[in-house]
Design a protein around this motif. Structure first.
Motif, PDB file in Angstrom:
ATOM      1  N   MET A 193      44.594 -19.511  44.404  1.00 45.11           N
ATOM      2  CA  MET A 193      44.106 -18.381  43.651  1.00 45.11           C
ATOM      3  C   MET A 193      45.292 -17.471  43.329  1.00 45.11           C
ATOM      4  O   MET A 193      45.953 -16.960  44.224  1.00 45.11           O
ATOM      5  CB  MET A 193      43.043 -17.671  44.483  1.00 45.11           C
ATOM      6  CG  MET A 193      42.505 -16.446  43.824  1.00 45.11           C
ATOM      7  SD  MET A 193      40.997 -15.792  44.589  1.00 45.11           S
ATOM      8  CE  MET A 193      41.429 -15.561  46.286  1.00 45.11           C
ATOM      9  N   GLY A 194      45.585 -17.289  42.061  1.00 46.04           N
ATOM     10  CA  GLY A 194      46.730 -16.504  41.653  1.00 46.04           C
ATOM     11  C   GLY A 194      46.370 -15.056  41.386  1.00 46.04           C
ATOM     12  O   GLY A 194      45.229 -14.711  41.113  1.00 46.04           O
ATOM     13  N   THR A 195      47.345 -14.220  41.484  1.00 46.42           N
ATOM     14  CA  THR A 195      47.181 -12.809  41.157  1.00 46.42           C
ATOM     15  C   THR A 195      48.271 -12.428  40.182  1.00 46.42           C
ATOM     16  O   THR A 195      49.231 -13.168  39.982  1.00 46.42           O
ATOM     17  CB  THR A 195      47.288 -11.920  42.418  1.00 46.42           C
ATOM     18  OG1 THR A 195      48.574 -12.119  42.998  1.00 46.42           O
ATOM     19  CG2 THR A 195      46.202 -12.246  43.418  1.00 46.42           C
ATOM     20  N   GLY A 196      48.144 -11.281  39.580  1.00 46.27           N
ATOM     21  CA  GLY A 196      49.171 -10.823  38.656  1.00 46.27           C
ATOM     22  C   GLY A 196      48.950 -11.333  37.249  1.00 46.27           C
ATOM     23  O   GLY A 196      47.826 -11.493  36.799  1.00 46.27           O
ATOM     24  N   PHE A 197      50.027 -11.633  36.584  1.00 46.40           N
ATOM     25  CA  PHE A 197      49.955 -12.059  35.196  1.00 46.40           C
ATOM     26  C   PHE A 197      51.087 -13.021  34.894  1.00 46.40           C
ATOM     27  O   PHE A 197      52.048 -13.119  35.647  1.00 46.40           O
ATOM     28  CB  PHE A 197      50.011 -10.856  34.251  1.00 46.40           C
ATOM     29  CG  PHE A 197      51.267 -10.035  34.401  1.00 46.40           C
ATOM     30  CD1 PHE A 197      52.365 -10.272  33.586  1.00 46.40           C
ATOM     31  CD2 PHE A 197      51.351  -9.034  35.353  1.00 46.40           C
ATOM     32  CE1 PHE A 197      53.519  -9.534  33.719  1.00 46.40           C
ATOM     33  CE2 PHE A 197      52.503  -8.276  35.494  1.00 46.40           C
ATOM     34  CZ  PHE A 197      53.587  -8.521  34.669  1.00 46.40           C
ATOM     35  N   GLU A 198      50.948 -13.702  33.790  1.00 41.12           N
ATOM     36  CA  GLU A 198      51.985 -14.633  33.341  1.00 41.12           C
ATOM     37  C   GLU A 198      52.522 -14.134  32.015  1.00 41.12           C
ATOM     38  O   GLU A 198      51.759 -13.733  31.132  1.00 41.12           O
ATOM     39  CB  GLU A 198      51.406 -16.032  33.158  1.00 41.12           C
ATOM     40  CG  GLU A 198      52.422 -17.037  32.688  1.00 41.12           C
ATOM     41  CD  GLU A 198      51.849 -18.436  32.511  1.00 41.12           C
ATOM     42  OE1 GLU A 198      52.432 -19.209  31.744  1.00 41.12           O
ATOM     43  OE2 GLU A 198      50.820 -18.730  33.133  1.00 41.12           O
ATOM     44  N   VAL A 199      53.824 -14.151  31.875  1.00 37.09           N
ATOM     45  CA  VAL A 199      54.473 -13.718  30.643  1.00 37.09           C
ATOM     46  C   VAL A 199      55.118 -14.925  29.991  1.00 37.09           C
ATOM     47  O   VAL A 199      55.795 -15.707  30.648  1.00 37.09           O
ATOM     48  CB  VAL A 199      55.544 -12.644  30.926  1.00 37.09           C
ATOM     49  CG1 VAL A 199      56.303 -12.289  29.664  1.00 37.09           C
ATOM     50  CG2 VAL A 199      54.904 -11.415  31.528  1.00 37.09           C
ATOM     51  N   VAL A 200      54.891 -15.058  28.697  1.00 38.56           N
ATOM     52  CA  VAL A 200      55.552 -16.099  27.921  1.00 38.56           C
ATOM     53  C   VAL A 200      56.591 -15.384  27.054  1.00 38.56           C
ATOM     54  O   VAL A 200      56.244 -14.768  26.039  1.00 38.56           O
ATOM     55  CB  VAL A 200      54.536 -16.888  27.063  1.00 38.56           C
ATOM     56  CG1 VAL A 200      55.248 -17.964  26.254  1.00 38.56           C
ATOM     57  CG2 VAL A 200      53.433 -17.481  27.938  1.00 38.56           C
ATOM     58  N   PRO A 201      57.861 -15.427  27.470  1.00 41.15           N
ATOM     59  CA  PRO A 201      58.893 -14.673  26.750  1.00 41.15           C
ATOM     60  C   PRO A 201      58.932 -14.939  25.243  1.00 41.15           C
ATOM     61  O   PRO A 201      59.176 -14.015  24.463  1.00 41.15           O
ATOM     62  CB  PRO A 201      60.189 -15.100  27.439  1.00 41.15           C
ATOM     63  CG  PRO A 201      59.759 -15.414  28.836  1.00 41.15           C
ATOM     64  CD  PRO A 201      58.410 -16.072  28.666  1.00 41.15           C
ATOM     65  N   ALA A 202      58.677 -16.163  24.825  1.00 38.36           N
ATOM     66  CA  ALA A 202      58.696 -16.466  23.391  1.00 38.36           C
ATOM     67  C   ALA A 202      57.615 -15.684  22.648  1.00 38.36           C
ATOM     68  O   ALA A 202      57.821 -15.242  21.512  1.00 38.36           O
ATOM     69  CB  ALA A 202      58.535 -17.961  23.161  1.00 38.36           C
ATOM     70  N   GLU A 203      56.467 -15.501  23.285  1.00 34.27           N
ATOM     71  CA  GLU A 203      55.392 -14.733  22.642  1.00 34.27           C
ATOM     72  C   GLU A 203      55.740 -13.249  22.571  1.00 34.27           C
ATOM     73  O   GLU A 203      55.388 -12.571  21.599  1.00 34.27           O
ATOM     74  CB  GLU A 203      54.079 -14.952  23.385  1.00 34.27           C
ATOM     75  CG  GLU A 203      53.534 -16.357  23.192  1.00 34.27           C
ATOM     76  CD  GLU A 203      52.200 -16.572  23.888  1.00 34.27           C
ATOM     77  OE1 GLU A 203      51.510 -15.580  24.215  1.00 34.27           O
ATOM     78  OE2 GLU A 203      51.854 -17.743  24.088  1.00 34.27           O
ATOM     79  N   VAL A 204      56.438 -12.756  23.576  1.00 34.57           N
ATOM     80  CA  VAL A 204      56.896 -11.362  23.553  1.00 34.57           C
ATOM     81  C   VAL A 204      57.899 -11.182  22.411  1.00 34.57           C
ATOM     82  O   VAL A 204      57.840 -10.202  21.668  1.00 34.57           O
ATOM     83  CB  VAL A 204      57.498 -10.955  24.909  1.00 34.57           C
ATOM     84  CG1 VAL A 204      58.053  -9.540  24.860  1.00 34.57           C
ATOM     85  CG2 VAL A 204      56.455 -11.067  26.022  1.00 34.57           C
ATOM     86  N   ALA A 205      58.798 -12.134  22.239  1.00 36.80           N
ATOM     87  CA  ALA A 205      59.773 -12.072  21.146  1.00 36.80           C
ATOM     88  C   ALA A 205      59.079 -12.139  19.791  1.00 36.80           C
ATOM     89  O   ALA A 205      59.456 -11.418  18.857  1.00 36.80           O
ATOM     90  CB  ALA A 205      60.791 -13.205  21.277  1.00 36.80           C
ATOM     91  N   THR A 206      58.056 -12.973  19.684  1.00 34.45           N
ATOM     92  CA  THR A 206      57.299 -13.066  18.431  1.00 34.45           C
ATOM     93  C   THR A 206      56.621 -11.741  18.107  1.00 34.45           C
ATOM     94  O   THR A 206      56.644 -11.279  16.965  1.00 34.45           O
ATOM     95  CB  THR A 206      56.261 -14.197  18.515  1.00 34.45           C
ATOM     96  OG1 THR A 206      56.954 -15.441  18.686  1.00 34.45           O
ATOM     97  CG2 THR A 206      55.403 -14.277  17.270  1.00 34.45           C
ATOM     98  N   ALA A 207      56.024 -11.118  19.116  1.00 32.26           N
ATOM     99  CA  ALA A 207      55.370  -9.824  18.910  1.00 32.26           C
ATOM    100  C   ALA A 207      56.368  -8.765  18.465  1.00 32.26           C
ATOM    101  O   ALA A 207      56.075  -7.957  17.571  1.00 32.26           O
ATOM    102  CB  ALA A 207      54.655  -9.391  20.187  1.00 32.26           C
ATOM    103  N   ALA A 208      57.559  -8.776  19.055  1.00 34.91           N
ATOM    104  CA  ALA A 208      58.597  -7.823  18.660  1.00 34.91           C
ATOM    105  C   ALA A 208      58.999  -8.035  17.199  1.00 34.91           C
ATOM    106  O   ALA A 208      59.145  -7.077  16.441  1.00 34.91           O
ATOM    107  CB  ALA A 208      59.814  -7.952  19.570  1.00 34.91           C
ATOM    108  N   GLY A 209      59.160  -9.278  16.814  1.00 35.26           N
ATOM    109  CA  GLY A 209      59.520  -9.584  15.425  1.00 35.26           C
ATOM    110  C   GLY A 209      58.448  -9.152  14.440  1.00 35.26           C
ATOM    111  O   GLY A 209      58.745  -8.615  13.365  1.00 35.26           O
ATOM    112  N   ARG A 210      57.206  -9.361  14.813  1.00 40.27           N
ATOM    113  CA  ARG A 210      56.099  -8.940  13.929  1.00 40.27           C
ATOM    114  C   ARG A 210      56.038  -7.424  13.808  1.00 40.27           C
ATOM    115  O   ARG A 210      55.754  -6.891  12.728  1.00 40.27           O
ATOM    116  CB  ARG A 210      54.787  -9.503  14.450  1.00 40.27           C
ATOM    117  CG  ARG A 210      54.672 -10.991  14.225  1.00 40.27           C
ATOM    118  CD  ARG A 210      53.359 -11.539  14.710  1.00 40.27           C
ATOM    119  NE  ARG A 210      53.291 -12.975  14.454  1.00 40.27           N
ATOM    120  CZ  ARG A 210      52.543 -13.804  15.135  1.00 40.27           C
ATOM    121  NH1 ARG A 210      51.770 -13.356  16.120  1.00 40.27           N
ATOM    122  NH2 ARG A 210      52.540 -15.081  14.848  1.00 40.27           N
ATOM    123  N   ALA A 211      56.295  -6.724  14.894  1.00 39.96           N
ATOM    124  CA  ALA A 211      56.304  -5.262  14.843  1.00 39.96           C
ATOM    125  C   ALA A 211      57.418  -4.768  13.928  1.00 39.96           C
ATOM    126  O   ALA A 211      57.213  -3.866  13.104  1.00 39.96           O
ATOM    127  CB  ALA A 211      56.459  -4.679  16.246  1.00 39.96           C
TER     128      ALA A 211
END
Length: 97
Positions: free
Chosen positions: A1-19
């Motif tokens: 059972m996991g806690t916390g969150f998972e980050v996909v750095p490529a998706e963060v970079a995509t969001a930054a580019g779209r912004a």
């Protein structure tokens, strides 16, 4: 059972580019200027267009600056996540030796 969150750095970079793209697109549009000379002289539409132009003239630059700052924050977060992953990978490899 996991806690916390998972980050996909490529998706963060995509969001930054779209912004950044959204900010560039909005900055290029002269929304306030498009309202110049709108309406019939003496009509209420002229005053309404002037008020809207003034609002857009103040709000749009603030929005684009805020959106660019958001994109920069996303880039910094992505770098932090990437660095933490690389450090953890190194630590795990070193512990296995």
């Amino acid at each position: 059972m996991g806690t916390g969150f998972e980050v996909v750095p490529a998706e963060v970079a995509t969001a930054a580019g779209r912004a950044r793209q959204a900010a560039a697109t909005v900055r290029a549009a002269d929304l306030a200027g498009a309202l110049a000379d709108v309406g019939l002289s003496g009509g209420t539409s002229v005053a309404a267009a002037d008020r809207l132009a003034a609002a857009w003239g103040g709000t749009v630059p603030k929005w684009t600056a805020g959106t660019e700052a958001y994109a920069t924050g996303l880039d910094q977060a992505r770098s932090g996540y990437r660095d933490a992953d690389q450090s953890a990978t190194h630590d795990i490899a070193a512990a296995g030796r």
